[in-house]
Write a protein that holds these residues in place. Structure first.
Motif, mmCIF file in Angstrom:
data_model
loop_
_atom_site.group_PDB
_atom_site.id
_atom_site.type_symbol
_atom_site.label_atom_id
_atom_site.label_comp_id
_atom_site.label_asym_id
_atom_site.label_seq_id
_atom_site.Cartn_x
_atom_site.Cartn_y
_atom_site.Cartn_z
ATOM 1 N N THR A 1 0.840 -1.211 0.000
ATOM 2 C CA THR A 1 0.000 0.000 0.000
ATOM 3 C C THR A 1 0.869 1.253 0.000
ATOM 4 O O THR A 1 2.092 1.189 0.186
ATOM 5 C CB THR A 1 -0.900 0.021 1.249
ATOM 6 O OG1 THR A 1 -0.068 0.118 2.420
ATOM 7 C CG2 THR A 1 -1.761 -1.238 1.332
ATOM 8 N N LEU A 2 0.226 2.405 -0.186
ATOM 9 C CA LEU A 2 0.945 3.685 -0.168
ATOM 10 C C LEU A 2 1.614 3.900 1.189
ATOM 11 O O LEU A 2 2.792 4.287 1.261
ATOM 12 C CB LEU A 2 -0.033 4.832 -0.475
ATOM 13 C CG LEU A 2 0.513 6.261 -0.361
ATOM 14 C CD1 LEU A 2 1.714 6.460 -1.286
ATOM 15 C CD2 LEU A 2 -0.591 7.284 -0.674
ATOM 16 N N ALA A 3 0.880 3.595 2.257
ATOM 17 C CA ALA A 3 1.446 3.789 3.600
ATOM 18 C C ALA A 3 2.641 2.854 3.825
ATOM 19 O O ALA A 3 3.662 3.256 4.403
ATOM 20 C CB ALA A 3 0.371 3.532 4.653
ATOM 21 N N ALA A 4 2.507 1.608 3.360
ATOM 22 C CA ALA A 4 3.598 0.643 3.538
ATOM 23 C C ALA A 4 4.816 1.047 2.723
ATOM 24 O O ALA A 4 5.958 0.891 3.163
ATOM 25 C CB ALA A 4 3.127 -0.756 3.142
ATOM 26 N N ALA A 5 4.595 1.580 1.519
ATOM 27 C CA ALA A 5 5.701 2.023 0.674
ATOM 28 C C ALA A 5 6.443 3.184 1.329
ATOM 29 O O ALA A 5 7.676 3.252 1.284
ATOM 30 C CB ALA A 5 5.186 2.411 -0.705
ATOM 31 N N ARG A 6 5.710 4.101 1.956
ATOM 32 C CA ARG A 6 6.355 5.228 2.626
ATOM 33 C C ARG A 6 7.151 4.768 3.851
ATOM 34 O O ARG A 6 8.250 5.256 4.112
ATOM 35 C CB ARG A 6 5.294 6.246 3.049
ATOM 36 C CG ARG A 6 4.723 7.045 1.875
ATOM 37 C CD ARG A 6 3.523 7.869 2.280
ATOM 38 N NE ARG A 6 3.051 8.697 1.153
ATOM 39 C CZ ARG A 6 1.902 9.349 1.151
ATOM 40 N NH1 ARG A 6 1.077 9.244 2.197
ATOM 41 N NH2 ARG A 6 1.548 10.085 0.108
ATOM 42 N N ALA A 7 6.597 3.796 4.568
ATOM 43 C CA ALA A 7 7.311 3.273 5.733
ATOM 44 C C ALA A 7 8.615 2.600 5.299
ATOM 45 O O ALA A 7 9.661 2.746 5.943
ATOM 46 C CB ALA A 7 6.424 2.274 6.486
ATOM 47 N N GLU A 8 8.557 1.867 4.174
ATOM 48 C CA GLU A 8 9.765 1.205 3.663
ATOM 49 C C GLU A 8 10.777 2.237 3.191
ATOM 50 O O GLU A 8 11.987 2.066 3.358
ATOM 51 C CB GLU A 8 9.385 0.243 2.526
ATOM 52 C CG GLU A 8 10.546 -0.496 1.882
ATOM 53 C CD GLU A 8 11.239 -1.470 2.822
ATOM 54 O OE1 GLU A 8 12.234 -2.094 2.389
ATOM 55 O OE2 GLU A 8 10.814 -1.621 3.992
ATOM 56 N N ARG A 9 10.264 3.341 2.579
ATOM 57 C CA ARG A 9 11.163 4.424 2.152
ATOM 58 C C ARG A 9 11.949 4.972 3.338
ATOM 59 O O ARG A 9 13.166 5.180 3.252
ATOM 60 C CB ARG A 9 10.363 5.541 1.498
ATOM 61 C CG ARG A 9 11.194 6.799 1.184
ATOM 62 C CD ARG A 9 10.314 7.922 0.674
ATOM 63 N NE ARG A 9 9.332 8.325 1.686
ATOM 64 C CZ ARG A 9 8.286 9.120 1.435
ATOM 65 N NH1 ARG A 9 8.081 9.604 0.227
ATOM 66 N NH2 ARG A 9 7.446 9.437 2.416
ATOM 67 N N GLU A 10 11.277 5.182 4.473
ATOM 68 C CA GLU A 10 11.946 5.731 5.645
ATOM 69 C C GLU A 10 12.982 4.748 6.197
ATOM 70 O O GLU A 10 14.057 5.163 6.632
ATOM 71 C CB GLU A 10 10.917 6.092 6.723
ATOM 72 C CG GLU A 10 9.952 7.194 6.312
ATOM 73 C CD GLU A 10 10.686 8.419 5.773
ATOM 74 O OE1 GLU A 10 11.629 8.906 6.454
ATOM 75 O OE2 GLU A 10 10.335 8.879 4.655
ATOM 76 N N ARG A 11 12.642 3.451 6.163
ATOM 77 C CA ARG A 11 13.607 2.442 6.635
ATOM 78 C C ARG A 11 14.851 2.440 5.757
ATOM 79 O O ARG A 11 15.989 2.400 6.256
ATOM 80 C CB ARG A 11 12.968 1.049 6.630
ATOM 81 C CG ARG A 11 13.844 -0.032 7.243
ATOM 82 C CD ARG A 11 13.253 -1.411 7.033
ATOM 83 N NE ARG A 11 13.412 -1.864 5.649
ATOM 84 C CZ ARG A 11 14.525 -2.432 5.160
ATOM 85 N NH1 ARG A 11 15.590 -2.579 5.938
ATOM 86 N NH2 ARG A 11 14.583 -2.794 3.898
ATOM 87 N N LEU A 12 14.641 2.524 4.444
ATOM 88 C CA LEU A 12 15.760 2.505 3.509
ATOM 89 C C LEU A 12 16.616 3.770 3.643
ATOM 90 O O LEU A 12 17.846 3.710 3.544
ATOM 91 C CB LEU A 12 15.240 2.354 2.077
ATOM 92 C CG LEU A 12 14.514 1.027 1.779
ATOM 93 C CD1 LEU A 12 13.907 1.050 0.385
ATOM 94 C CD2 LEU A 12 15.472 -0.162 1.908
ATOM 95 N N ARG A 13 15.978 4.911 3.877
ATOM 96 C CA ARG A 13 16.730 6.167 4.030
ATOM 97 C C ARG A 13 17.624 6.123 5.277
ATOM 98 O O ARG A 13 18.732 6.639 5.267
ATOM 99 C CB ARG A 13 15.761 7.351 4.113
ATOM 100 C CG ARG A 13 15.045 7.647 2.787
ATOM 101 C CD ARG A 13 14.157 8.857 2.907
ATOM 102 N NE ARG A 13 14.954 10.084 3.071
ATOM 103 C CZ ARG A 13 14.446 11.244 3.478
ATOM 104 N NH1 ARG A 13 13.158 11.325 3.798
ATOM 105 N NH2 ARG A 13 15.219 12.295 3.595
ATOM 106 N N GLN A 14 17.132 5.447 6.327
ATOM 107 C CA GLN A 14 17.943 5.299 7.528
ATOM 108 C C GLN A 14 19.165 4.422 7.257
ATOM 109 O O GLN A 14 20.258 4.685 7.765
ATOM 110 C CB GLN A 14 17.097 4.691 8.661
ATOM 111 C CG GLN A 14 16.022 5.630 9.200
ATOM 112 C CD GLN A 14 16.612 6.912 9.750
ATOM 113 O OE1 GLN A 14 17.625 6.905 10.468
ATOM 114 N NE2 GLN A 14 15.984 8.041 9.402
ATOM 115 N N LEU A 15 18.960 3.375 6.437
ATOM 116 C CA LEU A 15 20.090 2.532 6.054
ATOM 117 C C LEU A 15 21.134 3.352 5.296
ATOM 118 O O LEU A 15 22.340 3.231 5.549
ATOM 119 C CB LEU A 15 19.615 1.364 5.179
ATOM 120 C CG LEU A 15 18.830 0.231 5.855
ATOM 121 C CD1 LEU A 15 18.410 -0.799 4.812
ATOM 122 C CD2 LEU A 15 19.671 -0.428 6.940
ATOM 123 N N ILE A 16 20.648 4.152 4.355
ATOM 124 C CA ILE A 16 21.551 4.961 3.535
ATOM 125 C C ILE A 16 22.331 5.939 4.412
ATOM 126 O O ILE A 16 23.547 6.115 4.245
ATOM 127 C CB ILE A 16 20.754 5.708 2.437
ATOM 128 C CG1 ILE A 16 20.142 4.688 1.461
ATOM 129 C CG2 ILE A 16 21.650 6.703 1.695
ATOM 130 C CD1 ILE A 16 19.097 5.277 0.525
#
Length: 416
Positions: A67-82
């Motif tokens: 979902t849109l909400a799940a995609a945004r949550a994954e984006r934030e997780r990935l940005r923290q990794l970066i």
């Protein structure tokens, strides 16, 4: 199309239709939805790798499963990794490798590897392989068959062996442990486990040891004569009768006699060549992993019995086939049962003929002149000296031929 700066909404995403070319709907901070020409909607993240400093695209998943909400949550997780200096694409590949390894480890169960191990052992007889399979199915598979071998601990094997001990079958416990040890050694050799967890276990220290066997034995010549006459008059299965007739002359282990095959008999040289894989004590040729065969010289009396038997069972693979199936050897308790029917329960059993041979031969060394080493080699006992064991495979063969003829002549003399 100009890059959107406003966040996406579910309504926009649902209304998005495929076009002649694929296109992107941006949500911000690198997250976008790719709409392909077939109408598929795929979440992706555009980012700069903290490792290579190159622009990359990371696939998050398919809409609407993500979902849109799940995609945004994954984006934030990935940005923290970066921000932490981790490249999400590299992390994804590493996780995939770990997942594959874990899946392989889950499929590498004790049962699977044990069966692979038996299939790999092509130099053992089918009869021995079936016996090992029965041990696996009876003693090991009920508790460990579907367990990943990498997750099995020493304590699991020790507990299993002690359960067998508790039933009073100490010899079977030892054999099952040895079989487990072989399976773990095979697994380690094929990189299924880091090392054989059983290799450092001292059986004598950890498990109960069976009392030393002392088989009942007849040594009085008058009693030996009666025994040989009773065997000649045996009225049971013909295959069993011939096995009983050969037992006194060969001084071989009953288990080897039971599974003797015609292809092992060298009629020209009057020898029975037992493959090393069938022997209880396995001796390797010096500098190799090849197991030595054990050569049993056959006296004139033994050859006479075997030639008679050839006419009766020579159309099958075994000298002493089962009464029910000629393509299978007689069962492991056939000879013991026959000795009991002859009235020798607690007096003699199939193993006792080896004790008779050893005791009489050692007691009459001054008479026949054959050294104790020659007698022990004929019995295929374990050689304490490893260097000596590597060379005496055929060293005593001429002497053993003469000794076995002396023994058969001695038995004939006792009968007369």
């Amino acid at each position: 199309m100009a890059r959107r700066t406003l966040p996406l909404t579910d309504t926009e995403i649902k209304k998005a239709k495929p076009k002649e070319k694929g296109y992107k709907l941006f949500d911000g901070d690198g997250l976008f939805l790719w709409i392909n020409t077939a109408g598929g909607k795929l979440w992706r993240l555009k980012y700069t790798s903290p490792v290579s400093q190159k622009e990359k695209t990371y696939s998050i998943g398919k809409y609407p499963e993500i979902t849109l909400a799940a995609a945004r949550a994954e984006r934030e997780r990935l940005r923290q990794l970066i921000k932490s200096g981790i490249d999400p694409s590299q992390e994804k590949q590493e996780n995939k490798k770990v997942r594959i390894i874990n899946e392989n480890e889950r499929s590498d169960t004790f049962g699977k590897i044990a069966l692979d191990f038996l299939a790999h052992k092509t130099k053992i007889s089918d009869d021995y392989k079936d016996m090992q399979l029965r041990r696996l199915e009876r003693h090991i598979f009920p508790s460990l068959k579907n367990v990943p071998i990498k997750s099995i601990a020493r304590a699991d094997i020790i507990e299993l062996i002690r359960l067998i001990e508790a039933n009073g079958t100490l010899e079977m416990a030892s054999r099952v442990f040895s079989l487990c040890n072989e399976v773990f050694r095979y697994s380690a050799a094929n990189d299924k486990i880091p090392y054989n967890i059983l290799q450092d276990i001292d059986k004598k220290s950890v498990f109960k040891q069976p009392d030393e066997k002392h088989y009942p034995v007849i040594l009085d010549e008058k009693e030996i004569k009666i025994l040989l006459d009773v065997i000649e008059d045996y009225q049971g299965d013909i295959s069993t009768k011939y096995a009983l007739r050969l037992l006194p002359h060969l001084a071989s282990r009953p288990g080897n006699i039971r599974v003797a095959e015609w292809k092992e008999i060298d009629f020209e040289n009057s020898e029975w060549i037992i493959p090393g894989e069938k022997m209880k004590i396995k001796v390797k040729f010096k500098g190799t992993n090849e197991v030595q065969p054990h050569i049993v010289p056959l006296s004139k009396q033994s050859m006479k019995i075997i030639k008679e038997l050839k006419k009766l069972t020579g159309d099958g693979p075994y000298l002493f086939p089962s009464a029910l199936h000629k393509d299978r050897p007689m069962s492991d308790n056939t000879l013991s049962s026959a000795m009991k029917r002859l009235g020798y329960k607690d007096k003699m059993n199939p193993h006792s003929f080896r004790a008779m041979f050893s005791t009489i031969l050692h007691g009459k060394i001054d008479e026949h002149g054959y050294h104790s080493d020659i007698i022990e080699r004929q019995l295929a006992h374990k050689e304490r000296n490893r260097v000596k064991a590597a060379y005496n495979h055929a060293e005593y063969l001429p002497q053993r031929k003469k000794m076995m003829q002396w023994w058969s002549d001695y038995l004939d003399g006792v009968k007369k």
